[in-house]
Design an enzyme around this catalytic site. Structure first.
Site, short mmCIF file in Angstrom:
data_model
loop_
_atom_site.label_atom_id
_atom_site.label_comp_id
_atom_site.label_asym_id
_atom_site.label_seq_id
_atom_site.Cartn_x
_atom_site.Cartn_y
_atom_site.Cartn_z
N GLY A 157 42.22 43.61 43.60
CA GLY A 157 41.35 42.62 44.31
C GLY A 157 41.38 41.22 43.31
O GLY A 157 42.04 41.25 42.40
N ILE A 159 39.47 40.58 40.97
CA ILE A 159 38.93 40.75 39.38
C ILE A 159 40.49 41.31 38.73
O ILE A 159 40.96 40.82 37.54
CB ILE A 159 38.11 41.77 39.07
CG1 ILE A 159 36.56 41.06 39.45
CG2 ILE A 159 37.97 42.05 37.65
CD1 ILE A 159 35.59 42.02 39.37
N THR A 233 36.34 48.99 34.19
CA THR A 233 35.05 47.92 34.49
C THR A 233 34.68 47.78 35.78
O THR A 233 33.92 46.81 36.26
CB THR A 233 35.54 46.30 33.91
OG1 THR A 233 36.62 46.03 34.71
CG2 THR A 233 35.87 46.35 32.72
N ARG A 235 33.55 50.85 38.60
CA ARG A 235 32.53 51.79 38.64
C ARG A 235 32.65 53.37 38.37
O ARG A 235 34.06 53.44 38.28
CB ARG A 235 32.20 51.67 40.23
CG ARG A 235 31.32 50.46 40.83
CD ARG A 235 29.94 50.49 40.27
NE ARG A 235 29.29 49.67 41.12
CZ ARG A 235 29.12 48.46 40.75
NH1 ARG A 235 29.98 47.71 39.80
NH2 ARG A 235 28.47 47.53 41.56
N GLU A 264 24.36 55.97 34.80
CA GLU A 264 23.91 55.09 33.81
C GLU A 264 22.33 54.97 33.63
O GLU A 264 21.88 55.14 34.75
CB GLU A 264 24.65 53.63 34.38
CG GLU A 264 26.03 53.47 34.54
CD GLU A 264 26.70 52.41 34.95
OE1 GLU A 264 25.74 51.40 35.20
OE2 GLU A 264 27.80 52.30 34.90
N HIS A 283 27.77 48.29 30.65
CA HIS A 283 27.90 47.76 32.19
C HIS A 283 27.46 46.29 31.91
O HIS A 283 26.58 45.75 32.54
CB HIS A 283 26.94 48.27 33.04
CG HIS A 283 27.31 48.11 34.43
ND1 HIS A 283 27.44 49.08 35.45
CD2 HIS A 283 27.95 47.23 34.95
CE1 HIS A 283 27.70 48.69 36.51
NE2 HIS A 283 28.23 47.52 36.43
#
Length: 322
Positions: A157, A159, A233, A235, A264, A283
């Protein structure tokens, strides 16, 4: 006038503009909005502006009969029951695009820190362990070279493509895999197992979905080159954290840089906390002032469009518009 609830104070001018077009209430803090307070707040709300820490499940939606839209300050929507929202005709907005470079920078920062043992070296100095008798040696804190190494991208994608551009500037070969074929300049497309087997560094960039949960399990992690470095980075839940910790402890993997986790905040008993050669961040992938303002502006724009009865600029379930 429509009632809109915002689960956290947000920066930017667009959120103030939203308040001019509705009866807007905001959780004042301190801290994050508790689940019971969220349920009470949305029971009479027409719209909700939320964070990725707010769990929007079918039970919560059932307690909000007036809710017409949800605007989340996030790209991923694994905290929202999208199917339940769609069944109710509730439009769900998110904030894609604006955090690409910030998150790519974080991924590459983790990659560099893990490759060059930055956190370990920092702790060494702060602990007073750097003394005249061990001031320097040829094998002192040896790390890994990026130039000439292979970076594997799991997911291609926006990123991941931004990370690929950064890797090219460092002289890295870049290979990648995507669930659906995607032609990316400068990235050699390979099957997932081949990406893992050929890479010195692997960076994860797929969304969390039923098909990707546990994607990098113990078996797939074992396919990585000995000494490889894993960066996540995307999930938590995509990588099997127990298997990863075991691979690090055994020396099978060289290092890991993680910004996201299955749970988290990271549980106090997580084996990752005691795993060697790890760089752990809480995060913060998109945590720059400019990016967060842009995300808040986009979330507010989605909400403003919904208030006007218009299509959200970035809607994750456009089928609600028929």
């Amino acid at each position: 006038m429509s009632h809109v609830y915002v689960t956290h104070r947000l920066p930017g001018e667009r959120i103030a503009e939203l308040g001019q077009h509705c009866d807007m209430a905001c959780w004042p803090g301190p801290g994050l909005l508790p689940a019971d307070a969220l349920r009470a707040a949305v029971s009479e709300a027409d719209g909700l502006v939320c964070l990725l820490t707010d769990r929007i499940d079918a039970g919560l939606l059932a307690s909000a009969p007036r809710l017409r839209f949800i605007s989340s300050l996030s790209v991923g929507l694994d905290h929202v029951d999208l199917a339940a929202a769609t069944a109710r005709g509730i439009a769900v907005g998110h904030t894609p695009g604006v955090l690409v470079d910030a998150t790519a920078d974080t991924a590459f920062a983790l990659l560099l820190a893990a490759a060059r043992r930055i956190a370990e070296a920092d702790a060494f100095v702060r602990a007073g362990d750097w003394r005249p008798e061990n001031a320097w040696s040829p094998d002192f804190f040896l790390g890994r070279d990026l130039a000439g190494a292979t970076l594997g991208l799991v997911g291609l994608g926006a990123i991941a493509r931004a990370v690929a551009r950064r890797a090219a500037a460092f002289g890295m070969r870049v290979v990648g895999w995507n669930r659906s074929p995607r032609d990316v300049p400068g990235v050699e497309q390979l099957p997932l197992d081949d990406v893992l087997a050929e890479s010195d560094f692997v960076s994860v960039h797929v969304a969390l979905a039923p098909e990707t949960r546990g994607l990098l399990d113990g078996e797939r992690l074992a396919r990585l080159r000995r000494g490889a470095v894993l960066i996540n980075t995307a999930r938590g839940g995509i990588v099997d954290e127990v298997a990863l910790a075991e691979a690090l402890a055994s020396g099978r993997l060289g290092a890991a840089g993680l910004d996201v986790y299955e749970r988290e905040p990271l549980a106090a008993g997580s084996p990752l906390l005691s795993a060697p050669n790890t760089v752990l961040t809480p995060h913060i992938g998109s945590a720059t002032a400019l990016t967060r303002r842009r995300m808040a502006d986009l979330a507010a724009a989605n909400a403003l469009a919904a208030l006007r009865g218009e299509r959200m600029p970035h809607c994750a379930n456009p089928e609600v518009y028929g």
